[in-house]
Design a protein around this motif. Structure first.
Motif, PDB file in Angstrom:
ATOM      1  N   TYR A 346       0.838  -1.233   0.158  1.00 12.49           N
ATOM      2  CA  TYR A 346       0.075   0.128   0.258  1.00 12.49           C
ATOM      3  C   TYR A 346       0.714   1.353  -0.086  1.00 12.49           C
ATOM      4  O   TYR A 346       0.255   2.198   0.281  1.00 12.49           O
ATOM      5  CB  TYR A 346      -0.908  -0.130   1.280  1.00 12.49           C
ATOM      6  N   ARG A 347       2.160   1.098  -0.162  1.00 11.37           N
ATOM      7  CA  ARG A 347       2.772   2.264  -0.109  1.00 11.37           C
ATOM      8  C   ARG A 347       2.393   3.563  -0.978  1.00 11.37           C
ATOM      9  O   ARG A 347       2.556   4.560  -0.954  1.00 11.37           O
ATOM     10  CB  ARG A 347       4.441   1.891  -0.268  1.00 11.37           C
ATOM     11  N   GLU A 348       2.265   3.132  -2.615  1.00 14.24           N
ATOM     12  CA  GLU A 348       1.818   3.874  -3.462  1.00 14.24           C
ATOM     13  C   GLU A 348       1.219   2.982  -4.406  1.00 14.24           C
ATOM     14  O   GLU A 348       1.136   1.966  -4.447  1.00 14.24           O
ATOM     15  CB  GLU A 348       2.961   4.678  -4.044  1.00 14.24           C
ATOM     16  N   PRO A 349       0.138   3.567  -5.236  1.00 14.85           N
ATOM     17  CA  PRO A 349      -0.615   3.104  -6.107  1.00 14.85           C
ATOM     18  C   PRO A 349       0.217   2.336  -7.136  1.00 14.85           C
ATOM     19  O   PRO A 349       1.133   2.895  -7.543  1.00 14.85           O
ATOM     20  CB  PRO A 349      -1.442   4.246  -6.804  1.00 14.85           C
ATOM     21  N   ASN A 350      -0.305   0.905  -7.434  1.00 12.94           N
ATOM     22  CA  ASN A 350       0.599   0.415  -8.302  1.00 12.94           C
ATOM     23  C   ASN A 350      -0.083  -0.580  -8.987  1.00 12.94           C
ATOM     24  O   ASN A 350      -1.498  -0.688  -8.743  1.00 12.94           O
ATOM     25  CB  ASN A 350       1.965  -0.329  -7.661  1.00 12.94           C
ATOM     26  N   ILE A 351       0.480  -1.624  -9.855  1.00 13.15           N
ATOM     27  CA  ILE A 351      -0.440  -2.661 -10.471  1.00 13.15           C
ATOM     28  C   ILE A 351       0.067  -3.913 -10.144  1.00 13.15           C
ATOM     29  O   ILE A 351       1.289  -4.437 -10.336  1.00 13.15           O
ATOM     30  CB  ILE A 351      -0.004  -2.741 -12.058  1.00 13.15           C
ATOM     31  N   PRO A 352      -0.803  -4.511  -8.765  1.00 14.81           N
ATOM     32  CA  PRO A 352      -0.191  -5.488  -7.949  1.00 14.81           C
ATOM     33  C   PRO A 352      -0.423  -6.647  -8.477  1.00 14.81           C
ATOM     34  O   PRO A 352      -1.390  -6.983  -9.547  1.00 14.81           O
ATOM     35  CB  PRO A 352      -0.731  -5.028  -6.598  1.00 14.81           C
ATOM     36  N   TYR A 353      -0.047  -7.745  -7.696  1.00 17.00           N
ATOM     37  CA  TYR A 353      -0.709  -9.113  -7.751  1.00 17.00           C
ATOM     38  C   TYR A 353      -2.099  -8.869  -6.844  1.00 17.00           C
ATOM     39  O   TYR A 353      -1.806  -9.285  -5.554  1.00 17.00           O
ATOM     40  CB  TYR A 353       0.362 -10.346  -7.514  1.00 17.00           C
ATOM     41  N   LEU A 354      -3.000  -8.943  -7.451  1.00 17.32           N
ATOM     42  CA  LEU A 354      -4.145  -8.571  -6.818  1.00 17.32           C
ATOM     43  C   LEU A 354      -4.924  -9.836  -5.929  1.00 17.32           C
ATOM     44  O   LEU A 354      -4.706 -10.854  -6.631  1.00 17.32           O
ATOM     45  CB  LEU A 354      -5.472  -8.035  -7.617  1.00 17.32           C
ATOM     46  N   TRP A 378      -2.839 -13.104   4.370  1.00 20.61           N
ATOM     47  CA  TRP A 378      -2.123 -13.192   5.550  1.00 20.61           C
ATOM     48  C   TRP A 378      -2.509 -12.139   6.595  1.00 20.61           C
ATOM     49  O   TRP A 378      -2.485 -12.449   7.721  1.00 20.61           O
ATOM     50  CB  TRP A 378      -0.673 -13.363   5.051  1.00 20.61           C
ATOM     51  N   ASN A 379      -2.755 -10.977   5.899  1.00 13.14           N
ATOM     52  CA  ASN A 379      -3.113 -10.019   6.950  1.00 13.14           C
ATOM     53  C   ASN A 379      -4.418  -9.240   6.427  1.00 13.14           C
ATOM     54  O   ASN A 379      -4.396  -8.322   5.706  1.00 13.14           O
ATOM     55  CB  ASN A 379      -2.060  -8.969   7.065  1.00 13.14           C
ATOM     56  N   ASN A 380      -5.558  -9.421   7.372  1.00 18.30           N
ATOM     57  CA  ASN A 380      -6.789  -8.977   6.776  1.00 18.30           C
ATOM     58  C   ASN A 380      -7.087  -7.735   7.625  1.00 18.30           C
ATOM     59  O   ASN A 380      -8.479  -7.246   7.486  1.00 18.30           O
ATOM     60  CB  ASN A 380      -7.923  -9.887   6.695  1.00 18.30           C
ATOM     61  N   GLN A 381      -6.181  -6.967   8.162  1.00 14.42           N
ATOM     62  CA  GLN A 381      -6.503  -5.839   8.988  1.00 14.42           C
ATOM     63  C   GLN A 381      -6.009  -4.520   8.408  1.00 14.42           C
ATOM     64  O   GLN A 381      -6.261  -3.522   9.132  1.00 14.42           O
ATOM     65  CB  GLN A 381      -5.885  -6.021  10.511  1.00 14.42           C
ATOM     66  N   THR A 382      -5.709  -4.536   7.313  1.00 14.31           N
ATOM     67  CA  THR A 382      -4.807  -3.619   6.686  1.00 14.31           C
ATOM     68  C   THR A 382      -5.415  -3.034   5.239  1.00 14.31           C
ATOM     69  O   THR A 382      -5.944  -1.705   5.447  1.00 14.31           O
ATOM     70  CB  THR A 382      -3.440  -3.566   6.391  1.00 14.31           C
ATOM     71  N   VAL A 383      -5.559  -3.713   4.447  1.00  6.15           N
ATOM     72  CA  VAL A 383      -6.264  -3.428   3.142  1.00  6.15           C
ATOM     73  C   VAL A 383      -7.287  -4.261   2.546  1.00  6.15           C
ATOM     74  O   VAL A 383      -7.468  -4.055   1.354  1.00  6.15           O
ATOM     75  CB  VAL A 383      -4.618  -3.473   1.834  1.00  6.15           C
ATOM     76  N   THR A 384      -7.895  -4.870   3.406  1.00  7.45           N
ATOM     77  CA  THR A 384      -8.915  -5.563   3.067  1.00  7.45           C
ATOM     78  C   THR A 384     -10.262  -5.025   3.126  1.00  7.45           C
ATOM     79  O   THR A 384     -10.602  -4.183   4.369  1.00  7.45           O
ATOM     80  CB  THR A 384      -8.990  -6.833   4.086  1.00  7.45           C
ATOM     81  N   TYR A 398      -9.754   0.854  -5.699  1.00  7.30           N
ATOM     82  CA  TYR A 398      -8.827   0.147  -4.413  1.00  7.30           C
ATOM     83  C   TYR A 398      -7.519   0.316  -4.958  1.00  7.30           C
ATOM     84  O   TYR A 398      -6.598   0.634  -4.090  1.00  7.30           O
ATOM     85  CB  TYR A 398      -9.528  -1.070  -4.525  1.00  7.30           C
ATOM     86  N   LEU A 399      -7.192   0.062  -6.314  1.00  3.97           N
ATOM     87  CA  LEU A 399      -5.635   0.134  -6.609  1.00  3.97           C
ATOM     88  C   LEU A 399      -5.200   1.497  -6.682  1.00  3.97           C
ATOM     89  O   LEU A 399      -3.918   1.575  -6.782  1.00  3.97           O
ATOM     90  CB  LEU A 399      -5.539  -0.697  -7.804  1.00  3.97           C
ATOM     91  N   SER A 400      -5.966   2.458  -7.099  1.00  7.51           N
ATOM     92  CA  SER A 400      -5.551   3.843  -7.216  1.00  7.51           C
ATOM     93  C   SER A 400      -5.532   4.700  -6.117  1.00  7.51           C
ATOM     94  O   SER A 400      -5.206   5.789  -6.203  1.00  7.51           O
ATOM     95  CB  SER A 400      -6.403   4.344  -8.443  1.00  7.51           C
ATOM     96  N   GLY A 401      -5.402   4.095  -5.033  1.00  9.92           N
ATOM     97  CA  GLY A 401      -5.479   4.805  -3.715  1.00  9.92           C
ATOM     98  C   GLY A 401      -6.360   4.231  -2.474  1.00  9.92           C
ATOM     99  O   GLY A 401      -6.300   4.732  -1.367  1.00  9.92           O
ATOM    100  N   GLY A 402      -7.272   3.323  -2.989  1.00  4.19           N
ATOM    101  CA  GLY A 402      -8.044   2.851  -1.755  1.00  4.19           C
ATOM    102  C   GLY A 402      -7.280   1.967  -0.684  1.00  4.19           C
ATOM    103  O   GLY A 402      -7.622   2.056   0.448  1.00  4.19           O
ATOM    104  N   MET A 403      -6.152   1.361  -1.455  1.00  6.17           N
ATOM    105  CA  MET A 403      -5.459   0.505  -0.376  1.00  6.17           C
ATOM    106  C   MET A 403      -4.551   1.479   0.564  1.00  6.17           C
ATOM    107  O   MET A 403      -4.634   1.137   1.869  1.00  6.17           O
ATOM    108  CB  MET A 403      -4.429  -0.632  -1.286  1.00  6.17           C
ATOM    109  N   LYS A 404      -3.895   2.652   0.212  1.00  4.71           N
ATOM    110  CA  LYS A 404      -3.362   3.491   0.837  1.00  4.71           C
ATOM    111  C   LYS A 404      -4.244   3.995   2.034  1.00  4.71           C
ATOM    112  O   LYS A 404      -3.844   4.170   3.140  1.00  4.71           O
ATOM    113  CB  LYS A 404      -2.790   4.615   0.149  1.00  4.71           C
ATOM    114  N   GLU A 405      -5.583   4.345   1.517  1.00  3.29           N
ATOM    115  CA  GLU A 405      -6.415   4.837   2.415  1.00  3.29           C
ATOM    116  C   GLU A 405      -7.103   3.966   3.550  1.00  3.29           C
ATOM    117  O   GLU A 405      -6.886   4.168   4.856  1.00  3.29           O
ATOM    118  CB  GLU A 405      -7.740   5.361   1.604  1.00  3.29           C
ATOM    119  N   LEU A 406      -7.225   2.735   3.134  1.00  7.61           N
ATOM    120  CA  LEU A 406      -7.519   1.775   4.214  1.00  7.61           C
ATOM    121  C   LEU A 406      -6.421   1.552   5.007  1.00  7.61           C
ATOM    122  O   LEU A 406      -6.565   1.313   6.540  1.00  7.61           O
ATOM    123  CB  LEU A 406      -7.622   0.416   3.572  1.00  7.61           C
ATOM    124  N   ALA A 407      -5.094   1.548   4.587  1.00  5.87           N
ATOM    125  CA  ALA A 407      -3.928   1.324   5.483  1.00  5.87           C
ATOM    126  C   ALA A 407      -3.977   2.330   6.488  1.00  5.87           C
ATOM    127  O   ALA A 407      -3.629   2.203   7.697  1.00  5.87           O
ATOM    128  CB  ALA A 407      -2.776   1.151   4.815  1.00  5.87           C
TER     129      ALA A 407
END
Length: 451
Positions: A346-354, A378-384, A398-407
């Motif tokens: 979640y460090r910055e938006p990217n094209i991850p292994y979703l 493995w960790n469902n408390q951060t970006v889930t 989610y990929l364009s900033g949502g993960m970072k905001e959830l974290a």
């Protein structure tokens, strides 16, 4: 300057531009008259009798029933939505990616190679979970994904090959591109003894293992599966090998023994991760020296084209960068090898292994569908996410900033991890690594790749 072929050979990019890892074994269970999600598995891999704690271990998930699994059609729907979301984010990146490349001194010709790879649109799907072979539609799911143009990987234990003689024929007919099994608890003497046995003798040995010794079961199941598929061109067989304190001294011998016995096998080694569970099981200084030598060996084997290891030069360069950056600070190195702060999805938006799977801890399910949440196995408390996957917009947001905001909102955000599949290619790796490692990474890139 390296060519595109070398970037592919070394794993900087892959024949696919992205991937989806989906836990197909999420089920519902009743807790205090409310439904919550859990993970179905027929193995119990715990640090009570093994080297790590798996959240899907049946010790923690008793009484679960297959009838609560998501249907094949629902799983296919989630995968199709996720794939289109990934392609949309890919297109956005291609339209505005110059700043990203500048940070890593990527010359124009290498940029073009990476863009060429992204434009393929190919996506890999890794069927995953407690034990995905338990899903009653597993064979048809593989067939349907192949018909839709996906590269299909099955990460499994191999137990069904032992228990059901028809499963081998079914998998051969369905034909996933790759089957991944585990080499987590291999001991060199035990491995050499098992390699001498035929499949029936292996089955007899397997029956002697206590039911709560999940890693030991997977060890033998992996050898059994490898013997079944030995010599076959497809599916390719891969051993995931977690490196921990009990095997670090002989991990090289383990790899050599497997490569000698199974010439077509791939081996994917990586250090045990304590970070996503907030634990403190690290290598000691002696272990760390051995692991440092192993990192150097993996870089050499990758560059020389060794056929038996997964090609992840970018991964091993970052591991080496940890040692170069922190030098005598072995405490920090030990933590970073165990996943603390080296890379964060979640460090910055990217094209991850979703990843797609269960929702966050404590989520109450109000409909009849389990699984289908964007997040982390493995960790469902951060970006889930709490909501089930339903639209392409949901994926791209989610990929364009949502993960970072959830974290940012998480009470205890994941400190990072070094799971090679999640780092995936060089783009998602660069997006997630600690900025403190960048100077050493650039130095190593220049040394090994010329840029």
């Amino acid at each position: 300057m390296v060519e595109l072929g070398k970037l592919l050979d070394w794993g900087f990019v892959f024949p696919v531009f992205s991937g989806i890892q989906i836990d197909i074994n999420v089920v519902l269970r009743l807790v205090k008259e409310m439904m919550e999600e859990a993970m179905l598995c027929n193995h119990s891999c715990t640090d009570i009798v093994g080297e790590y704690d798996c959240p899907a271990a049946f010790l923690y998930n008793k009484g679960l029933k297959k009838k609560y699994l998501a249907s094949m059609l629902k799983i296919l729907e989630w995968i199709e939505i996720a794939a289109e979301g990934l392609r949309r984010v890919r297109d956005d990146f291609l339209r505005d990616d110059k700043g990203f490349y500048l940070r890593y001194n990527i010359p124009p010709i290498i940029q073009e190679y990476i863009k060429e790879n992204l434009r393929t649109g190919k996506i890999e799907v890794n069927l995953f979970g407690g034990n995905p072979e338990m899903h009653p539609a597993i064979l048809e799911l593989v067939v349907q994904l192949r018909l839709r143009g996906f590269i299909v990987n099955l990460t499994t234990t191999g137990r069904s090959f032992l228990e059901e003689k028809t499963f081998f024929d079914g998998i051969k007919k369905a034909s996933p591109h790759l089957i991944a099994v585990s080499a987590d608890d291999f001991e060199i003497r035990r491995l050499k003894d098992l390699l001498k046995l035929d499949t029936e003798e292996l089955r007899q040995e397997w029956r002697k293992i206590p039911k709560d010794h999940g890693q030991a079961q997977k060890f033998l199941e992996g050898v059994y599966t490898a013997k079944l598929f030995s010599g076959m061109k497809e599916p390719k067989l891969l051993f995931n090998m977690v490196i921990h304190r009990k095997n670090i001294a002989h991990v090289g011998s383990l790899i050599n023994a497997l490569a000698k016995q199974f010439p077509n096998v791939l081996i994917n080694p990586y250090p045990m991760q304590a970070s996503f569970a907030y634990k403190s099981e690290f290598f000691d200084d002696s272990d760390l020296k051995m692991f440092h030598r192993f990192v150097d060996r993996m870089i050499d084997l990758t560059i020389s084209g060794a056929p038996f290891i997964t090609k992840r030069l970018h991964y091993w360069i970052v591991m080496k960068a940890v040692f170069l950056t922190y030098k005598a600070d072995t405490y920090t190195i030990r933590r970073m090898v165990a996943g603390y702060g080296t890379w964060q999805c979640y460090r910055e938006p990217n094209i991850p292994y979703l990843q797609i799977g269960r929702g966050p801890k404590g989520l109450i399910i109000t409909d009849a569908t389990a699984g289908g949440k964007l997040g982390c196995f493995w960790n469902n408390q951060t970006v889930t996410q709490s909501q089930t996957l339903a639209s392409i917009d949901q994926v791209s947001e989610y990929l364009s900033g949502g993960m970072k905001e959830l974290a940012r909102r998480s009470a205890q955000p994941c400190p990072g991890c070094n799971m090679p599949r999640l780092w995936f290619n060089v783009l998602s790796t660069w997006a997630g690594i600690s900025p403190k490692l960048v100077p050493a990474v650039l130095h190593l890139q220049e040394k090994h790749l010329g840029f």
